[in-house]
Design a protein around this motif. Structure first.
Motif, PDB file in Angstrom:
ATOM      1  N   HIS A  83      47.394 -80.523  69.412  1.00 57.67           N
ATOM      2  CA  HIS A  83      46.439 -81.153  68.406  1.00 57.67           C
ATOM      3  C   HIS A  83      46.212 -79.995  67.658  1.00 57.67           C
ATOM      4  N   ILE A  84      45.748 -80.233  66.057  1.00 56.93           N
ATOM      5  CA  ILE A  84      45.232 -79.045  65.344  1.00 56.93           C
ATOM      6  C   ILE A  84      44.106 -78.495  65.716  1.00 56.93           C
ATOM      7  N   PRO A  85      44.084 -77.149  65.330  1.00 55.02           N
ATOM      8  CA  PRO A  85      42.675 -76.492  66.030  1.00 55.02           C
ATOM      9  C   PRO A  85      41.409 -76.995  65.477  1.00 55.02           C
ATOM     10  N   TRP A  86      41.586 -77.225  64.124  1.00 54.23           N
ATOM     11  CA  TRP A  86      40.311 -77.525  63.386  1.00 54.23           C
ATOM     12  C   TRP A  86      40.429 -78.816  62.390  1.00 54.23           C
ATOM     13  N   HIS A  87      39.296 -79.540  62.010  1.00 53.30           N
ATOM     14  CA  HIS A  87      39.352 -80.525  61.074  1.00 53.30           C
ATOM     15  C   HIS A  87      39.709 -79.940  59.576  1.00 53.30           C
ATOM     16  N   SER A  88      39.002 -78.895  59.324  1.00 52.24           N
ATOM     17  CA  SER A  88      39.060 -78.554  58.054  1.00 52.24           C
ATOM     18  C   SER A  88      39.147 -77.015  58.067  1.00 52.24           C
ATOM     19  N   ALA A  89      39.482 -76.421  56.983  1.00 53.35           N
ATOM     20  CA  ALA A  89      39.917 -75.078  56.502  1.00 53.35           C
ATOM     21  C   ALA A  89      38.928 -74.694  55.247  1.00 53.35           C
ATOM     22  N   TRP A  90      38.206 -73.881  55.391  1.00 61.78           N
ATOM     23  CA  TRP A  90      37.426 -73.314  53.961  1.00 61.78           C
ATOM     24  C   TRP A  90      37.841 -71.800  53.739  1.00 61.78           C
ATOM     25  N   ILE A  91      38.258 -71.848  52.200  1.00 56.28           N
ATOM     26  CA  ILE A  91      38.981 -70.559  52.118  1.00 56.28           C
ATOM     27  C   ILE A  91      38.349 -69.861  50.906  1.00 56.28           C
ATOM     28  N   MET A  92      38.035 -68.879  51.202  1.00 52.34           N
ATOM     29  CA  MET A  92      37.081 -67.838  50.082  1.00 52.34           C
ATOM     30  C   MET A  92      38.075 -66.801  49.396  1.00 52.34           C
ATOM     31  N   GLY A  93      37.710 -66.819  48.121  1.00 51.60           N
ATOM     32  CA  GLY A  93      38.393 -65.743  47.349  1.00 51.60           C
ATOM     33  C   GLY A  93      38.254 -64.440  47.663  1.00 51.60           C
ATOM     34  N   TYR A  94      38.484 -63.515  46.793  1.00 53.02           N
ATOM     35  CA  TYR A  94      38.344 -61.911  47.008  1.00 53.02           C
ATOM     36  C   TYR A  94      37.253 -61.397  46.495  1.00 53.02           C
ATOM     37  N   GLY A  95      36.415 -60.591  46.915  1.00 49.80           N
ATOM     38  CA  GLY A  95      35.148 -59.858  45.999  1.00 49.80           C
ATOM     39  C   GLY A  95      35.951 -58.850  45.297  1.00 49.80           C
ATOM     40  N   VAL A  96      35.753 -58.914  43.887  1.00 49.97           N
ATOM     41  CA  VAL A  96      36.129 -57.710  43.092  1.00 49.97           C
ATOM     42  C   VAL A  96      35.136 -56.983  42.352  1.00 49.97           C
ATOM     43  N   ASP A  97      35.420 -55.870  42.068  1.00 52.30           N
ATOM     44  CA  ASP A  97      34.551 -54.958  41.097  1.00 52.30           C
ATOM     45  C   ASP A  97      34.121 -55.633  39.790  1.00 52.30           C
ATOM     46  N   GLU A  98      33.333 -55.035  39.028  1.00 52.21           N
ATOM     47  CA  GLU A  98      32.852 -55.280  37.868  1.00 52.21           C
ATOM     48  C   GLU A  98      33.991 -55.503  36.791  1.00 52.21           C
ATOM     49  N   LYS A  99      35.012 -54.902  37.019  1.00 57.77           N
ATOM     50  CA  LYS A  99      36.084 -54.832  36.213  1.00 57.77           C
ATOM     51  C   LYS A  99      37.179 -55.892  36.376  1.00 57.77           C
ATOM     52  N   GLY A 100      36.776 -56.651  37.614  1.00 60.45           N
ATOM     53  CA  GLY A 100      37.726 -57.778  37.972  1.00 60.45           C
ATOM     54  C   GLY A 100      38.908 -57.181  38.964  1.00 60.45           C
ATOM     55  N   GLU A 101      38.690 -56.007  39.404  1.00 64.99           N
ATOM     56  CA  GLU A 101      39.960 -55.464  40.405  1.00 64.99           C
ATOM     57  C   GLU A 101      39.526 -55.611  41.718  1.00 64.99           C
ATOM     58  N   LYS A 102      40.372 -56.112  42.710  1.00 63.13           N
ATOM     59  CA  LYS A 102      40.100 -56.401  43.999  1.00 63.13           C
ATOM     60  C   LYS A 102      39.568 -54.812  44.811  1.00 63.13           C
ATOM     61  N   MET A 103      38.581 -55.074  45.442  1.00 61.41           N
ATOM     62  CA  MET A 103      38.077 -53.696  45.999  1.00 61.41           C
ATOM     63  C   MET A 103      38.871 -53.081  47.266  1.00 61.41           C
ATOM     64  N   SER A 104      38.919 -51.920  47.269  1.00 61.74           N
ATOM     65  CA  SER A 104      39.647 -51.332  48.180  1.00 61.74           C
ATOM     66  C   SER A 104      39.341 -50.039  48.545  1.00 61.74           C
ATOM     67  N   LYS A 105      39.470 -49.504  49.853  1.00 58.96           N
ATOM     68  CA  LYS A 105      38.818 -48.069  50.076  1.00 58.96           C
ATOM     69  C   LYS A 105      39.499 -46.901  49.336  1.00 58.96           C
ATOM     70  N   SER A 106      41.054 -47.140  49.144  1.00 57.93           N
ATOM     71  CA  SER A 106      41.960 -46.396  48.418  1.00 57.93           C
ATOM     72  C   SER A 106      41.480 -46.011  46.914  1.00 57.93           C
ATOM     73  N   LYS A 107      40.975 -47.241  46.330  1.00 59.05           N
ATOM     74  CA  LYS A 107      40.544 -47.125  44.923  1.00 59.05           C
ATOM     75  C   LYS A 107      39.062 -46.340  44.772  1.00 59.05           C
ATOM     76  N   GLY A 108      38.583 -46.586  45.992  1.00 58.55           N
ATOM     77  CA  GLY A 108      36.751 -46.083  45.684  1.00 58.55           C
ATOM     78  C   GLY A 108      35.955 -46.900  45.132  1.00 58.55           C
ATOM     79  N   ASN A 109      36.392 -48.200  45.155  1.00 53.58           N
ATOM     80  CA  ASN A 109      35.330 -49.174  44.446  1.00 53.58           C
ATOM     81  C   ASN A 109      34.720 -50.093  45.380  1.00 53.58           C
ATOM     82  N   VAL A 110      34.584 -49.844  46.704  1.00 51.59           N
ATOM     83  CA  VAL A 110      34.035 -50.664  47.599  1.00 51.59           C
ATOM     84  C   VAL A 110      32.701 -50.295  47.583  1.00 51.59           C
ATOM     85  N   ILE A 111      31.873 -51.475  47.845  1.00 53.62           N
ATOM     86  CA  ILE A 111      30.310 -51.311  47.764  1.00 53.62           C
ATOM     87  C   ILE A 111      29.839 -51.469  49.079  1.00 53.62           C
TER      88      ILE A 111
END
Length: 797
Positions: A523-551
């Motif tokens: 059987h499938i494990p769930w009836h539904s899947a809820w998928i969220m997007g990425y949190g990006v910085d104010e410039k629209g860039e994906k946050m990452s530790k290497s970029k130093g833009n993680v809040i």
């Protein structure tokens, strides 16, 4: 009657809403066990079970986007309660895999393979313990209505025993096999990795044009390659059968530069006539295309790179060199011998390890594989029964399933993870598996059996490898529903209601869970899947530790409060889309909550008129706001139905701040204080409480703290956090009055502006809002005439 003549007696003594109140509420919820998962005897269709993503505590700071993600998962749980479901909302912590090993190596300045295994495992656990508590603190401070008392850890003996039991069951079903084949290998991580753990990046690299001479001839062809360090592992050169430049050369023999070994020129459609020189050297292994061609053309593999990321003995004078060093030295030697025609700098799409960001190598290794290629059509068919929020992200799963060409390698050459429960007979080398149910560590324990099942030998060697961490993570819906422990519970709540997760792990966590659960349960494990997007910085860039833009979310939550953080998350994020992380917008959310608190303080002055003692007839202004309330309620309920919190958050803010507070409350203040007309006053009080109750109920999933406190202080019960609260209804009896809103807003704004622009004959300053003013009531507002006159102190001309 003027409000200034009234003595206020608010039930709410705190003048401002603050995060200090939130912390007190958390302790109150804990003390009263408000959100503990207590087993009940409800029917199957009354349960709502969340397959919560176990957060991974691999070091600070935790991503503000991740905190936003979990706050919205909690909104899902609260919406389910609003609908009357018994919610099971487990919390786990994912504590296996490479990230914790890397973090431990950095923290203690050690290398895993140079450290005694037991000591390294101990340090990994300490590392996890140090960071896990803070992760749990963040989740609790966000107000997650989860069952923290039954928190699970994926590195616990119980969970690892569960993982091993599922493996043993799949082994017995013939779904697992041992194979020696070329596979993705991360040199930094020191282990095999699956295709799903690979990312791609365009990296600047050298494209070297090398002269390959024909056997016993001064004639040569030029071959362009980004991997000159693999020259010694070349076993063929291919050209496109339609490439006119090489028509006469197909089948001839070339000498490999430097190494003087001979290879054939062969025709193959995969050679790109338009890249480089159109001739391609096939080595073991430069890329996945090489792997396919070695199989297809029946070529003999030459082992080029070892497990330490160095060239093998087959490289001759260039053996035992790191890849970059070997590349540089071989290019130098080629140039010295006049065998380089030219070198171009190009941007090359390079496969990288998702965790270490190191370019992967392809090395032949013996690994365990879980079958998946033959199951693709079944997966595609079964996945149709899963509802996706939003629907567009279903395509990520479908694209991934369709792209699969090899089975899933599930064994890893690491330390911190669930061990593969196998002992090998020292005589016949056959694998022997134990009975499921216990947690086994074959590298450190004797087998729980005496004889080999194949030859009766009594000597064994334990497996040293561990599972890919997704082998643990992919069974969370089975673990939380007690698949092996309590079949009655499992049958009642599986498949679970929903899997909430990020879009970046659809091809791993979601896919592997679907694969494993279908194998184990059909059987499938769930009836539904809820998928969220990425949190990006104010410039629209994906946050990452290497970029130093993680809040870091914790200071933000402490500064503005969890409710402000949660409301920002909801009002900023359209489900499935990336969203910008901005402290300024969180501050704006805090201002809305302050406004709500002030509205609550005002309303708490008045006695409660509810459905039991409502007046026979409502005043026109009250009917109008109830029509707006119905419209807003429908928007919110539609948004909640699609689990898109962007819709109710913005609808509630617009209604509460810009309609209810700015216009309605000002219009009925005089009636609310006027004891001379009981029916008119009751109409105002009934309406203002009905509106505020509905606002609080609809806002509770998004901002549970302030709604709980206002409800408790004004309505003096805890119904708003119970599973008995009722979802607001949409009353459409006054919907014709919605069209009056634009006229009311326009008229009120004109009067306010006119007072600002008119100087008082007494003070020579602009009129205050309380000062009288002469004007006409427009015909379209005749129904609201009495309230408007009192509101603005109008002298009708």
């Amino acid at each position: 009657m003027s409000i200034t003549n009234q003595k206020l007696s608010s039930k709410i003594t705190e003048k401002i809403w603050s995060s200090d109140i939130e912390r007190k509420i958390i302790e109150e919820w804990k003390a009263n066990n408000v959100y503990d998962n207590i087993e009940t005897n409800q029917s199957k269709d009354k349960y709502f079970v969340i397959d919560t993503p176990p957060p991974y505590p691999s070091g600070r700071p935790w991503h503000i986007g991740a905190a936003a993600h979990y706050s919205q998962i909690d909104m899902i749980s609260r919406v389910a309660r609003l609908k009357g479901f018994k919610v099971i909302f487990p919390i786990g912590v994912d504590r296996n895999g490479i990230p914790v090993e890397i973090h431990t190596e950095k923290k203690y300045k050690i290398r895993m393979r140079n450290t005694e295994r037991k000591e390294f495992l101990k340090l990994c656990k300490l590392t996890l313990d140090d960071t896990e508590n803070e992760f749990i603190e963040i989740l609790q401070s966000l107000g997650l209505s989860a069952d923290f008392k039954q928190k699970y850890q994926t590195d616990s003996p119980d969970f690892r025993a569960f993982t091993q039991s599922t493996f043993i069951e799949m082994w017995n079903k013939g779904l697992v096999y041992l194979g020696n084949r070329p596979n993705n290998y991360c040199i930094d991580c020191g282990t095999t990795i699956a295709d799903a753990e690979i990312i791609y990046d365009d990296i600047e690299t050298k494209l070297v044009y090398i002269k390959f001479y024909l056997e016993n001839n001064n004639e040569f062809i030029v071959i362009a390659t980004t991997r000159p360090e693999l020259l010694f592992a070349c076993q063929a050169v291919i050209v496109n059968p339609d490439d006119e430049r090489y028509k006469e050369m197909q089948g001839k023999t070339l000498r490999i530069p430097i190494f003087n070994r001979e290879v054939k020129i062969r025709s193959h459609h995969s050679a790109n006539k338009n890249f480089g020189s159109g001739a391609v050297m096939i080595c073991s292994y430069g890329d996945l295309n090489d792997v396919q061609l070695f199989r297809e053309l029946g070529l003999m593999e030459i082992r080029s790179i070892n497990l330490n990321g160095k060239t093998t003995e087959f490289a001759g004078m260039f053996s035992n060199l790191r890849i970059k060093e070997a590349r540089s030295k071989i290019i130098d030697e080629l140039e010295k011998q006049g065998l380089v025609e030219k070198i171009e700098i190009i941007s090359h799409r390079t496969p990288l390890c998702e965790r270490s960001k190191t370019p992967i190598e392809i090395i032949s290794l013996e690994d365990y594989y879980l079958k998946q290629v033959d199951f693709k059509s079944n997966l595609l068919e079964q996945s149709k029964d899963i509802k996706f929020y939003p629907e567009m992200h279903r395509q990520i799963l479908l694209n991934w399933i369709n792209s699969i060409t090899i089975d899933w390698p599930i064994s890893r050459r690491r330390f911190y993870g669930t061990e593969i429960p196998i002992w090998y007979c020292t005589k016949c080398k056959k694998p022997n598996l134990p009975e499921p149910g216990k947690y086994y560590r074959p590298w450190d324990e004797n087998p729980p059996f005496d004889k080999c099942t194949s030859c009766n030998n009594d000597k064994f060697e334990g497996e040293k490898k561990i599972f890919d961490t997704w082998m643990d993570s992919s069974i969370t819906p089975l673990y939380i529903t007690k698949f092996y422990k309590n079949r009655e519970t499992f049958n009642k709540i599986y498949p679970v209601s929903i899997r909430p997760q990020g879009k970046d792990i659809v091809r791993t966590w979601l896919y592997y869970t679907l694969l494993r659960c279908l194998y184990l349960t059909k059987h499938i494990p769930w009836h539904s899947a809820w998928i969220m997007g990425y949190g990006v910085d104010e410039k629209g860039e994906k946050m990452s530790k290497s970029k130093g833009n993680v809040i870091d979310p914790l200071p933000i939550i402490k500064k503005y409060g969890a409710d402000a953080f949660r409301f920002w998350s909801a009002s900023e994020t359209n489900v499935g889309y990336d969203f910008r992380c901005s402290e300024q917008k969180i501050q704006s959310a805090q201002k809305f909550l302050s406004k709500l608190w002030n509205i609550g303080r005002f309303i708490s002055n008045f006695e409660i008129i509810d459905e039991n003692n409502r007046p026979q007839e409502l005043e026109a202004t009250d009917k109008w706001i109830l029509s707006e309330l119905a419209s807003m309620t429908k928007k919110c309920l539609d948004g909640y139905e699609e689990l898109n919190f962007f819709i109710p958050a913005n609808a509630l803010r617009e209604f509460t701040w810009n309609i209810f507070a700015a216009h309605y409350i000002e219009m009925i203040k005089s009636r609310a204080y006027n004891n001379e007309s009981e029916e008119e006053r009751k109409s105002a009080l009934y309406t203002i409480h009905k509106c505020f109750r509905t606002i609080l109920l609809l806002l509770e999933p998004i901002s549970p703290f302030i709604t709980y406190e206002l409800w408790k202080k004004i309505y003096e019960d805890g119904e708003i956090v119970s599973e008995q609260k009722k979802i607001p209804t949409v009353e459409i009896e006054y919907d014709a009055l919605v069209s009056s809103t634009q006229h009311i807003v326009k008229f009120n704004s004109e009067i306010w502006n006119k007072k600002k622009e008119t100087l008082s004959s007494v003070t020579n300053k602009p009129l205050s809002l309380k000062d009288p003013i002469k004007t006409q009531i427009p015909r379209e507002l005749e129904l609201f005439k009495d309230d408007l006159i009192l509101m603005h102190n109008i002298i009708v001309e």
